[in-house]
Design a protein around this motif. Sequence first.
Motif, short mmCIF file in Angstrom:
data_model
loop_
_atom_site.label_atom_id
_atom_site.label_comp_id
_atom_site.label_asym_id
_atom_site.label_seq_id
_atom_site.Cartn_x
_atom_site.Cartn_y
_atom_site.Cartn_z
N ASP A 99 -26.10 -22.16 -16.81
CA ASP A 99 -24.91 -21.45 -16.36
C ASP A 99 -24.15 -20.78 -17.50
N CYS A 100 -24.37 -21.25 -18.70
CA CYS A 100 -23.66 -20.72 -19.87
C CYS A 100 -24.63 -20.71 -21.05
N ARG A 101 -25.41 -19.66 -21.15
CA ARG A 101 -26.51 -19.62 -22.10
C ARG A 101 -26.03 -19.28 -23.51
N ALA A 102 -26.64 -19.97 -24.47
CA ALA A 102 -26.35 -19.72 -25.88
C ALA A 102 -27.33 -18.69 -26.43
N LEU A 103 -27.09 -18.26 -27.65
CA LEU A 103 -28.02 -17.41 -28.36
C LEU A 103 -28.47 -18.11 -29.63
N THR A 104 -29.72 -17.90 -29.98
CA THR A 104 -30.24 -18.46 -31.21
C THR A 104 -31.10 -17.40 -31.90
N MET A 105 -31.39 -17.64 -33.18
CA MET A 105 -32.05 -16.61 -33.97
C MET A 105 -33.57 -16.62 -33.84
N GLY A 106 -34.12 -15.45 -34.02
CA GLY A 106 -35.56 -15.27 -34.06
C GLY A 106 -35.88 -14.05 -34.90
N LEU A 107 -37.15 -13.78 -35.07
CA LEU A 107 -37.61 -12.61 -35.82
C LEU A 107 -38.29 -11.62 -34.90
N LYS A 108 -38.13 -10.34 -35.23
CA LYS A 108 -38.88 -9.28 -34.58
C LYS A 108 -39.48 -8.37 -35.65
N PRO A 109 -40.67 -7.83 -35.40
CA PRO A 109 -41.24 -6.89 -36.37
C PRO A 109 -40.35 -5.66 -36.54
N ALA A 110 -40.16 -5.23 -37.79
CA ALA A 110 -39.37 -4.04 -38.08
C ALA A 110 -39.80 -3.54 -39.46
N LYS A 111 -40.40 -2.38 -39.51
CA LYS A 111 -41.09 -1.90 -40.71
C LYS A 111 -40.24 -1.92 -41.97
N LYS A 112 -39.00 -1.44 -41.89
CA LYS A 112 -38.19 -1.28 -43.09
C LYS A 112 -37.22 -2.44 -43.33
N ALA A 113 -37.31 -3.47 -42.52
CA ALA A 113 -36.39 -4.59 -42.63
C ALA A 113 -36.97 -5.70 -43.51
N PHE A 114 -36.09 -6.63 -43.90
CA PHE A 114 -36.54 -7.80 -44.65
C PHE A 114 -35.62 -8.98 -44.36
N VAL A 115 -36.17 -10.16 -44.50
CA VAL A 115 -35.47 -11.39 -44.15
C VAL A 115 -35.49 -12.35 -45.34
N LYS A 116 -34.34 -12.93 -45.65
CA LYS A 116 -34.26 -13.97 -46.66
C LYS A 116 -34.42 -15.34 -46.01
N GLY A 117 -35.09 -16.25 -46.71
CA GLY A 117 -35.27 -17.58 -46.16
C GLY A 117 -35.82 -18.54 -47.18
N TYR A 118 -36.22 -19.70 -46.69
CA TYR A 118 -36.78 -20.76 -47.53
C TYR A 118 -38.24 -21.00 -47.14
N LEU A 119 -39.03 -21.43 -48.12
CA LEU A 119 -40.36 -21.95 -47.83
C LEU A 119 -40.29 -23.47 -47.80
N LEU A 120 -40.74 -24.06 -46.72
CA LEU A 120 -40.81 -25.51 -46.56
C LEU A 120 -42.27 -25.90 -46.66
N LYS A 121 -42.59 -26.79 -47.59
CA LYS A 121 -43.98 -27.04 -47.90
C LYS A 121 -44.35 -28.53 -47.84
N ALA A 122 -45.65 -28.76 -47.67
CA ALA A 122 -46.20 -30.12 -47.73
C ALA A 122 -47.61 -30.04 -48.30
N SER A 123 -48.07 -31.13 -48.86
CA SER A 123 -49.41 -31.18 -49.45
C SER A 123 -50.46 -31.33 -48.36
N ILE A 124 -51.69 -31.07 -48.72
CA ILE A 124 -52.79 -31.04 -47.75
C ILE A 124 -52.97 -32.37 -47.02
N ASP A 125 -52.73 -33.47 -47.71
CA ASP A 125 -52.92 -34.77 -47.07
C ASP A 125 -51.79 -35.11 -46.09
N ARG A 126 -50.72 -34.31 -46.11
CA ARG A 126 -49.61 -34.50 -45.15
C ARG A 126 -49.58 -33.39 -44.10
#
Length: 227
Positions: free
Chosen positions: A88-115
């Motif tokens: 009844d009262c919808r929120a908004l949250t973020m996502g990505l869309k393709p856009a040729k000239k755009a760019f996004v800042k973010g973090y890389l979250l990583k784990a080792s192969i055994d995890r």
Amino acid sequence: MKSIAFVMYDVTALDELLKQFIGLNKDQEKRARIINDLEKKNTIAVFGFGSLMWNPFERVEKIIRNCTLHGYVKGFFCQDFVSRGTRDCRALTMGLKPAKKAFVKGYLLKASIDRAIRFLEAVLKREVPVDANGTVMDIYTFEFVRVIVDDTKEVEWALTCVVNRSSQFCVVDTLSIEEQAKMIGKAYGINGSSFEYLQKAINLYQQENLEDSFSEDIERLYDAILQ
């Protein structure tokens, strides 16, 4: 008997797990690229651009800040009636869309192969949750993208969440800043308010001095809600 470490990155088990990710389930070639990259670098990564930056999921062993993804734009492209809103009262949250000239800042979250398996299971639980009624939040499709680590100029390949245009959670129409502000300003769900989500995002932008193709819009959106 196989050792635990071997079982954790068994190729068959990894492939079966990757099939549970929307966008990868029917793309054998893409899954193979992910597994090949994992075996080559002995690590797996996710590019986080929203709440993963201030609230990463379990099993993350390393976080690399100051990373850039080119060819996509970030925005409030997804509606949420499971976590921070209701039907009844919808929120908004973020996502990505393709856009040729755009760019996004973010973090890389990583784990080792055994995890890797535990890491991917945590990603699935976080980004494809199921509510009490059994509704799968298929808000995203997963892509394997090229990310630049700004400090070293190294290239990393990572999974990331792109808007699933066929999902009921996708915002079909382009919403103005004012329309977005109205939705975010009043929505509230089991995980808190939609405005709280926006506040955490803009706080991060300010603290980390982030500048990308979304920087101006998020400032305008925040100001519109406070007016």
